[in-house]
Structures are given as C-alpha cells and as structure tokens.
Design an enzyme around this catalytic site. Structure first.
Site, PDB file in Angstrom:
ATOM      1  N   LYS A  21       7.390 -26.081  42.705  1.00  0.00           N
ATOM      2  CA  LYS A  21       8.086 -25.345  41.654  1.00  0.00           C
ATOM      3  C   LYS A  21       9.002 -26.282  40.880  1.00  0.00           C
ATOM      4  O   LYS A  21       9.203 -26.142  39.696  1.00  0.00           O
ATOM      5  CB  LYS A  21       8.940 -24.220  42.272  1.00  0.00           C
ATOM      6  CG  LYS A  21       8.131 -23.024  42.718  1.00  0.00           C
ATOM      7  CD  LYS A  21       9.047 -21.844  42.973  1.00  0.00           C
ATOM      8  CE  LYS A  21       9.027 -21.435  44.429  1.00  0.00           C
ATOM      9  NZ  LYS A  21       9.995 -22.143  45.263  1.00  0.00           N
ATOM     10  N   LYS A  71       2.226 -32.844  46.504  1.00  0.00           N
ATOM     11  CA  LYS A  71       2.096 -31.389  46.600  1.00  0.00           C
ATOM     12  C   LYS A  71       2.514 -30.693  45.304  1.00  0.00           C
ATOM     13  O   LYS A  71       3.398 -31.172  44.589  1.00  0.00           O
ATOM     14  CB  LYS A  71       2.896 -30.866  47.795  1.00  0.00           C
ATOM     15  CG  LYS A  71       4.326 -30.495  47.502  1.00  0.00           C
ATOM     16  CD  LYS A  71       4.921 -29.663  48.635  1.00  0.00           C
ATOM     17  CE  LYS A  71       6.264 -29.090  48.227  1.00  0.00           C
ATOM     18  NZ  LYS A  71       6.174 -27.852  47.457  1.00  0.00           N
ATOM     19  N   LYS A 114      13.815 -35.410  47.640  1.00  0.00           N
ATOM     20  CA  LYS A 114      14.486 -34.720  46.529  1.00  0.00           C
ATOM     21  C   LYS A 114      15.731 -35.477  46.068  1.00  0.00           C
ATOM     22  O   LYS A 114      16.009 -35.563  44.884  1.00  0.00           O
ATOM     23  CB  LYS A 114      14.841 -33.272  46.912  1.00  0.00           C
ATOM     24  CG  LYS A 114      13.621 -32.353  46.976  1.00  0.00           C
ATOM     25  CD  LYS A 114      14.013 -30.879  47.118  1.00  0.00           C
ATOM     26  CE  LYS A 114      12.767 -29.995  47.120  1.00  0.00           C
ATOM     27  NZ  LYS A 114      13.066 -28.574  47.306  1.00  0.00           N
TER      28      LYS A 114
HETATM   29  P1  ATP Z   1      10.724 -26.271  45.428  1.00  0.00           P
HETATM   30  O1  ATP Z   1      10.059 -27.346  44.624  1.00  0.00           O
HETATM   31  O2  ATP Z   1      11.839 -25.573  44.706  1.00  0.00           O
HETATM   32  O3  ATP Z   1      11.095 -26.693  46.825  1.00  0.00           O
HETATM   33  P2  ATP Z   1       8.279 -25.137  46.435  1.00  0.00           P
HETATM   34  O4  ATP Z   1       7.124 -25.028  45.517  1.00  0.00           O
HETATM   35  O5  ATP Z   1       8.273 -26.234  47.438  1.00  0.00           O
HETATM   36  O6  ATP Z   1       9.597 -25.138  45.551  1.00  0.00           O
HETATM   37  P3  ATP Z   1       9.419 -23.288  48.340  1.00  0.00           P
HETATM   38  O7  ATP Z   1      10.141 -22.074  47.868  1.00  0.00           O
HETATM   39  O8  ATP Z   1      10.229 -24.466  48.786  1.00  0.00           O
HETATM   40  O9  ATP Z   1       8.402 -23.724  47.182  1.00  0.00           O
HETATM   41  O10 ATP Z   1       8.431 -22.901  49.520  1.00  0.00           O
HETATM   42  C1  ATP Z   1       7.887 -21.594  49.688  1.00  0.00           C
HETATM   43  C2  ATP Z   1       6.683 -21.667  50.608  1.00  0.00           C
HETATM   44  O11 ATP Z   1       5.572 -22.255  49.924  1.00  0.00           O
HETATM   45  C3  ATP Z   1       6.908 -22.553  51.853  1.00  0.00           C
HETATM   46  O12 ATP Z   1       6.307 -21.917  52.964  1.00  0.00           O
HETATM   47  C4  ATP Z   1       6.190 -23.837  51.527  1.00  0.00           C
HETATM   48  O13 ATP Z   1       5.735 -24.514  52.670  1.00  0.00           O
HETATM   49  C5  ATP Z   1       5.025 -23.311  50.700  1.00  0.00           C
HETATM   50  N1  ATP Z   1       4.511 -24.321  49.774  1.00  0.00           N
HETATM   51  C6  ATP Z   1       5.226 -24.932  48.793  1.00  0.00           C
HETATM   52  N2  ATP Z   1       4.454 -25.783  48.111  1.00  0.00           N
HETATM   53  C7  ATP Z   1       3.213 -25.719  48.680  1.00  0.00           C
HETATM   54  C8  ATP Z   1       1.972 -26.366  48.423  1.00  0.00           C
HETATM   55  N3  ATP Z   1       1.861 -27.249  47.437  1.00  0.00           N
HETATM   56  N4  ATP Z   1       0.904 -26.059  49.184  1.00  0.00           N
HETATM   57  C9  ATP Z   1       1.016 -25.148  50.182  1.00  0.00           C
HETATM   58  N5  ATP Z   1       2.151 -24.493  50.486  1.00  0.00           N
HETATM   59  C10 ATP Z   1       3.246 -24.764  49.741  1.00  0.00           C
HETATM   60 MG    MG Z   2      10.016 -26.553  48.668  1.00  0.00          MG
END
Ligand code: ATP
Ligand code: MG
Length: 336
Positions: free
Chosen positions: A202, A199, A116
């Site tokens: 968000k 992956k 990041k």
């Molecule tokens: P950000 O980009 O803001 O970090 P994020 O999409 O990674 O957002 P988080 O809020 O960090 O989401 O994570 C919430 C949950 O979703 C965590 O348990 C994380 O492991 C899971 N998660 C996030 N992205 C994925 C993905 N692509 N596949 C499976 N699980 C995911």
């Molecule tokens: Mg995340």
C-alpha cells in the site's frame, strides 16, 4: 469468555485509499474462510497507520473505506468480530507491556522496520515505527487466538509475538496462548507488477505496479498489460529467472483456482502479450463486484459506524479480560 471454536485474529492498516491484490490473496481471503470454522476477530489497525505521515481527513476516509472493503470482500460482521483497533484501549495498554518485555536489539532486528526506515530516512522515521511490532503483538495476544492469518511478510512479527507470549508465560505464569501464523504456501507474497522481486505494498512510492481493488477496471487492465516481464518468450514458472511471469501465474492461479501447470500449458506457444491480457481479464472480472459492493457500503456511513460500535463492544469484552489478567500476573494492583 470461552468459546468452543478455536480463535483466529488478524488486522490491516488503513494506509491507502484501497487495499491491493496482495492483501486480498495473501491475507483477507483466508480471513473469510476462517470465519466459517473459527471464532474470528478482524480489525482495521488504525493506530498503526499513525506511524506514517498523518492527514486527519484522509485517515478518517481511509479507515471507513478499509472497514467497508473488508465487508465487501466477505467478512460478515455477524460471523466475525470486526472492529477498529483504536476503539479498544487495551491494545495500547498491552502494547506498553510488550515494549517492556522486548529487548532493544531484538526490536532492531525487525526487517520491516529496517526497510521502511531506510526508505524514509531516520529523521522521518518515528519511534512508533520501531515499537510497531510490539503493538502488533498486543493486538494479537489480547484475543488469545490460535491462528493469525497473514502474508509472508509478517512471518518475523508473528515469530516475535510467539517469543513474547512464551517469555511472559515463563516469567509471570500461563497467561497467553502462543499463536501460530497461518501463512499460505502459494499466494502469500504477491509482488509488484513493475518491480516483481518486491512485494506489492500500500505504501509503495509508485502505484504503477500495485493492483488496487477500488481502481477502475480500465486502469487495472492497463497495469497488467504493461506489467514488467522477463527475458525470453515462454510462459513458465521460475521465480528466479522469471519473477514477473511467475508472479502473474501465481495471481491467475490464486483467483481462477486453475493449477499453475494447467495455465502454463494453456499458454504454450503463445506470447507474453496474450498471457498478460488474460491474467488482467481474470483479475478485473474478480474485482468488479468487490468494488461495486464497497462503493455501495460507503453510501451509508451511519450503518458502518453502527457496525463498528457493535464490533468494538464484542472486542472490548474479550480484551479487557486479558488486560486484567495480564496486570494481575505482573503485580499491578487492581483498581478495585
Ligand atoms: P503497508 O505498505 O502500509 O505496510 P501493506 O500492503 O503491507 O501496507 P498491511 O496492512 O501492512 O498491508 O498488511 C495487511 C495484510 O496483508 C498482512 O497480513 C500482510 O501480510 C498482507 N500482505 C501485504 N502485502 C502483501 C503481499 N504483497 N502479498 C501477500 N500478502 C500481503
Ligand atoms: Mg505492511
């Protein structure tokens, strides 16, 4: 507070207008399943969302939307303790303790920080992003959970949490349970539809390959139809040679419950176009009631804030007990 059931805890950041399919399949669906058999604590980790650029009105909106989405996805506030991280001050208190236990080099090895911060450049990277995994360790350890249901990308942070709890216990006496990550064998990493080796996130720069649960069915269908595929014409599971098709197979299988082998035989001899449309169909139908329920819940923000308050009370009761025990173990004098 003691409980006969094992505890589970997890959290999600309100960093976007909607959760995505990876959040649901990798994490939240497991949260829903675990609340039946565990004493479950789930939170919207709004303090973590301060590590990226903050726009107050947007953060407020996203926090409410996140809370509503969790309920729409099946988290039942009667069964689980559902709360906002910032409503429980002990997260920051234990966060500081965890920072004081973590080595600088150890924190620097966290790959999410490296990724990041590399994306945003050092000038736009705040110290909070560096200390984020220690706050996350505090989020977890405060509730003494046995299990932490998360996606694959959180494995390293869970490992750090385990190390920190063991380190604390060794130095100051048995205080924390050493939790285990609860990570699925398949579905724990859903990839971006346009960049199928990365992956789904968000915070992706482009949302073109991110399936948002609150997006319209038409827009999501379009994203599936234009999903990046691989060379060749055969629908086959091969993560190395065919990351795009393999990702779509994992998504279909996680939602439909059909095995990957069965889906592969169903599409034997058919082209990528038919397959992408079929996966889109499965996902869009699955998301329709979730989206509708979220929008319905958002119409009554008063009820959402009442639920937040009730969750915060339950969470504070457990967290304040842990922080008192922690301070005492470290030699801080109780206020009396
Ligand atoms: P950000 O980009 O803001 O970090 P994020 O999409 O990674 O957002 P988080 O809020 O960090 O989401 O994570 C919430 C949950 O979703 C965590 O348990 C994380 O492991 C899971 N998660 C996030 N992205 C994925 C993905 N692509 N596949 C499976 N699980 C995911
Ligand atoms: Mg995340």
């Amino acid at each position: 507070m003691t409980s006969a059931k094992a505890r589970a805890l997890s959290g999600i950041q309100p960093t976007h207008d909607s959760f995505h399919l990876g959040n649901v399949l990798g994490a939240i669906n497991q949260w829903v399943a675990l609340q039946e058999s565990h004493d479950a604590f789930y939170c919207v980790v709004d303090l973590h969302a301060l590590t990226v650029e903050v726009e107050p009105a947007l953060l407020r909106k996203r926090s409410l939307v996140s809370f509503a989405q969790l309920i729409a996805l099946g988290i039942d506030p009667q069964k689980s303790t559902l709360f906002m991280q910032s409503h429980v001050p002990a997260h920051n208190q234990l966060g500081w303790v965890m920072e004081c236990l973590t080595g600088f080099g150890e924190a620097g090895r966290m790959t999410q920080f490296k990724d990041k911060s590399a994306k945003n450049g050092t000038d736009r990277t705040v110290v909070g992003l560096f200390t984020y995994p220690m706050l996350q360790a505090a989020d977890i350890l405060l509730y003494q959970p046995q299990y932490v249901p998360v996606g694959e990308d959180q494995r390293q942070h869970i490992e750090l949490t385990r190390d920190l709890s063991q380190r604390f216990n060794a130095r100051f006496g048995e205080t924390f349970i050493v939790p285990e990550g609860y990570i699925l064998k398949s579905g724990a990493k859903i990839n971006d539809l346009q960049e199928p080796t990365a992956k789904m996130s968000k915070s992706s720069a482009s949302q073109a390959g991110v399936i948002e649960i609150l997006d319209t069915p038409e827009s999501n269908m379009k994203k599936f139809k234009s999903a990046m595929t691989d060379a060749g014409r055969e629908v086959k599971f091969d993560e190395k040679e065919k990351p795009g098709i393999s990702n779509l197979l994992s998504i279909h299988s996680a939602i439909s419950g059909t095995s990957i082998d069965a889906i592969v035989s169903e599409f034997d001899g058919k082209g990528y176009g038919d397959f992408k449309g079929a996966v889109g169909e499965v996902v869009v139908e699955y998301l329709k009631p979730i989206r509708a329920r979220t929008l319905e819940l958002l119409e009554d923000s008063g009820e959402l804030t009442r639920l937040m308050k009730a969750g915060a009370e339950k969470a504070n009761a457990v967290a304040s007990e842990t922080i008192a025990k922690t301070y005492e173990a470290m030699g801080l004098i109780a206020r009396g």
